[in-house]
Write a protein that holds these residues in place. Structure first.
Motif, PDB file in Angstrom:
ATOM      1  N   THR A   1       0.638  -1.007  -0.322  1.00 64.31           N
ATOM      2  CA  THR A   1      -0.091   0.287  -0.431  1.00 64.31           C
ATOM      3  C   THR A   1       0.608   1.180   0.144  1.00 64.31           C
ATOM      4  O   THR A   1       0.630   2.159  -0.745  1.00 64.31           O
ATOM      5  N   GLN A   2       1.978   1.047   0.700  1.00 62.56           N
ATOM      6  CA  GLN A   2       3.168   2.496   0.589  1.00 62.56           C
ATOM      7  C   GLN A   2       3.441   2.567  -0.915  1.00 62.56           C
ATOM      8  O   GLN A   2       3.540   3.471  -1.281  1.00 62.56           O
ATOM      9  N   LEU A   3       3.838   1.373  -0.905  1.00 61.40           N
ATOM     10  CA  LEU A   3       4.418   1.405  -3.072  1.00 61.40           C
ATOM     11  C   LEU A   3       2.954   1.841  -3.645  1.00 61.40           C
ATOM     12  O   LEU A   3       3.759   2.929  -4.737  1.00 61.40           O
ATOM     13  N   ALA A   4       1.935   1.664  -3.316  1.00 61.32           N
ATOM     14  CA  ALA A   4       0.633   2.030  -4.161  1.00 61.32           C
ATOM     15  C   ALA A   4       0.369   2.862  -4.214  1.00 61.32           C
ATOM     16  O   ALA A   4      -0.181   3.996  -4.802  1.00 61.32           O
ATOM     17  N   SER A   5       0.989   4.045  -3.099  1.00 64.23           N
ATOM     18  CA  SER A   5       0.314   5.244  -2.873  1.00 64.23           C
ATOM     19  C   SER A   5       1.692   6.465  -4.079  1.00 64.23           C
ATOM     20  O   SER A   5       1.158   7.956  -4.129  1.00 64.23           O
ATOM     21  N   LEU A   6       2.135   5.682  -4.210  1.00 63.02           N
ATOM     22  CA  LEU A   6       2.986   6.590  -5.074  1.00 63.02           C
ATOM     23  C   LEU A   6       2.575   6.968  -6.514  1.00 63.02           C
ATOM     24  O   LEU A   6       2.439   7.924  -7.008  1.00 63.02           O
ATOM     25  N   ARG A   7       1.283   6.815  -6.975  1.00 63.50           N
ATOM     26  CA  ARG A   7       0.746   6.716  -7.872  1.00 63.50           C
ATOM     27  C   ARG A   7      -0.443   6.888  -7.610  1.00 63.50           C
ATOM     28  O   ARG A   7      -0.874   7.710  -8.209  1.00 63.50           O
ATOM     29  N   ASP A   8      -1.024   6.714  -6.592  1.00 63.35           N
ATOM     30  CA  ASP A   8      -2.233   7.299  -5.939  1.00 63.35           C
ATOM     31  C   ASP A   8      -1.890   7.242  -4.677  1.00 63.35           C
ATOM     32  O   ASP A   8      -2.328   6.559  -3.442  1.00 63.35           O
ATOM     33  N   PRO A   9      -2.570   8.781  -4.345  1.00 59.84           N
ATOM     34  CA  PRO A   9      -2.054   9.521  -3.374  1.00 59.84           C
ATOM     35  C   PRO A   9      -3.810   8.560  -2.193  1.00 59.84           C
ATOM     36  O   PRO A   9      -3.313   8.811  -0.790  1.00 59.84           O
ATOM     37  N   GLU A  10      -4.610   8.471  -2.342  1.00 63.59           N
ATOM     38  CA  GLU A  10      -5.856   7.401  -1.881  1.00 63.59           C
ATOM     39  C   GLU A  10      -5.342   6.295  -0.823  1.00 63.59           C
ATOM     40  O   GLU A  10      -5.610   6.184  -0.255  1.00 63.59           O
ATOM     41  N   MET A  11      -4.602   5.540  -1.639  1.00 64.36           N
ATOM     42  CA  MET A  11      -3.813   4.727  -1.123  1.00 64.36           C
ATOM     43  C   MET A  11      -2.642   5.106   0.467  1.00 64.36           C
ATOM     44  O   MET A  11      -2.566   3.862   1.515  1.00 64.36           O
ATOM     45  N   LYS A  12      -2.441   6.065   0.695  1.00 69.04           N
ATOM     46  CA  LYS A  12      -1.841   6.542   1.635  1.00 69.04           C
ATOM     47  C   LYS A  12      -3.251   5.807   2.696  1.00 69.04           C
ATOM     48  O   LYS A  12      -3.116   6.162   4.067  1.00 69.04           O
ATOM     49  N   VAL A  13      -4.189   6.719   2.711  1.00 73.38           N
ATOM     50  CA  VAL A  13      -5.046   6.144   3.284  1.00 73.38           C
ATOM     51  C   VAL A  13      -5.215   5.220   3.669  1.00 73.38           C
ATOM     52  O   VAL A  13      -6.071   4.589   4.639  1.00 73.38           O
ATOM     53  N   VAL A  14      -5.813   4.316   2.501  1.00 69.28           N
ATOM     54  CA  VAL A  14      -5.557   2.894   3.189  1.00 69.28           C
ATOM     55  C   VAL A  14      -4.841   2.123   3.883  1.00 69.28           C
ATOM     56  O   VAL A  14      -4.650   1.645   4.989  1.00 69.28           O
TER      57      VAL A  14
END
Length: 385
Positions: free
Chosen positions: A171-184
């Motif tokens: 999820t941390q790496l995914a937040s690089l592309r999608d800031p919403e993943m930081k909430v996840v």
């Protein structure tokens, strides 16, 4: 006070409690090295939680405390893996793992000083922890036997913990592309860290208690001088073997061995030499039988053996080889010490009403055969009628 702050302080309290529990287990359970390693790991992990809490409450300190936080993540992870290897009797690898942890810390901190998006670095601690947990799982998994319930529980918790850390990385790496993943990521951390952390500590303490119980069972069933089964341990193991042999229609034989003139050995040379003689004979008995057979010390200088898948004749041949091996003697202070032994052998008649009766009858016949060996001159093997 935010939910993250509450969880951080709760984790701090839990980590200190777990560290104390591990320290008590180390002091109470025979001071096993792995318990001490795990206790220190929990103490250091409390430092990570403390750094995280300070960073949340005092944002101005974040550049400093969050750098220290990584150190308090990688070092405890190394200690957990090293402790698991210590428990398994494997090399702890503490030094090489410590060097790797140090390199990870230095490289991550060096990259963190570079400009640009460094969120990928935030996953370094979780990724390293997951790798150490995988190493821990490999050490906890027993070799050559089935895992006991405490080991299964520990393996299950560690597997969940590893999956949790990998999800944090993903999820941390995914937040690089999608800031919403930081909430996840925040939600995953808030929901998962507390139960996973507590479950790991409870499973570790349960594992320590299970190990102690196994050690106590071994002490209760084994002779402390020779290391083979004592009278009680041999009797219980022999009953299980006879019951299993009756179900599978296996040939089973028993033998009773006695060291000839053992009292005179003690009288002439002292009890130290007598103890060495017992160890020598026991070593020859253990060496002369197969892995699934039983050897026990049932009296001062008397031993019992149970041979699985062996007829009385085959067992007598095996005892004769052992008797000849014992008669070679051993060196005591540079001089050969002659030792002889007598054997009585009998088959277990599997038609009895109970394993207890069948074993008792066979042992009685083997004892009478041993008596014949002694009255006929000792240093021989006699097969029961």
């Amino acid at each position: 006070m935010t939910s993250l702050t509450i969880i951080s302080f709760t984790l701090l309290a839990v980590s200190l409690i777990m560290a104390g529990a591990m320290a008590v287990a180390w002091a109470s359970f025979g001071r096993p090295r792995h318990a001490l390693s795990w206790s220190i790991a929990y103490i250091l992990y409390s430092g990570q939680v403390l750094c995280s809490s300070i960073g949340i409450l005092l944002p101005a300190t974040q550049p400093v405390v969050w750098r220290l936080e990584l150190l308090f993540i990688v070092v405890p992870a190394v200690l957990v893996a090293a402790g698991a290897r210590q428990r398994a009797g494997l090399p702890s690898l503490l030094r090489p793992l410590g060097i790797i942890a140090g390199l990870v810390f230095v490289v991550v901190e060096a990259i963190d000083l570079l400009p640009g998006d460094t969120r990928i670095l935030a996953s370094a601690g979780s990724l390293f922890t997951a790798c150490m947990l995988i190493l821990t799982i490999g050490a906890i998994r027993p070799r050559g036997r089935a895992a006991d319930p405490a080991e299964w529980a520990m393996l299950g918790v560690l597997a969940v913990f590893t999956l949790f850390e990998m999800l944090l990385v993903a999820t941390q790496l995914a937040s690089l592309r999608d800031p919403e993943m930081k909430v996840v990521w925040n939600g995953l951390y808030l929901i998962g860290i507390m139960p996973v952390f507590i479950a790991t500590g409870v499973a570790a303490i349960t594992l320590l208690a299970s190990d102690l119980a196994a050690q106590l069972r071994t002490l209760a069933a084994n002779d402390p001088l020779t290391g083979v089964l004592n009278r009680r341990g041999f009797h219980e193991a022999a009953l299980r073997a006879v019951a299993n042999g009756r179900r599978q229609r296996q040939s089973i034989s028993v033998a009773i061995a006695d060291i000839d003139h053992f009292k005179s050995i003690n009288d002439r040379h002292g009890h130290t030499v007598g103890d060495r003689t017992l160890g020598f004979v026991c070593g020859r008995l253990t060496k002369g039988v197969r892995g699934g057979d039983l050897v026990g010390r049932i009296g001062g200088e008397e031993f019992a053996l149970l041979l699985i898948n062996s007829s009385a004749e085959q067992a007598a041949e095996a005892m004769e080889r052992i008797r000849a091996d014992i008669a070679v003697g051993y060196s005591e202070d540079g001089a050969p010490a002659p030792v002889t032994s007598s054997f009585g052998v009998a088959s277990v008649l599997l038609g009895g009403s109970s394993p207890e009766q069948m074993l008792a009858e066979a042992m009685d016949r083997a004892d009478k055969a041993l008596y014949r060996s002694k009255i006929e001159g000792r240093n021989r093997t006699t097969l029961a009628d």
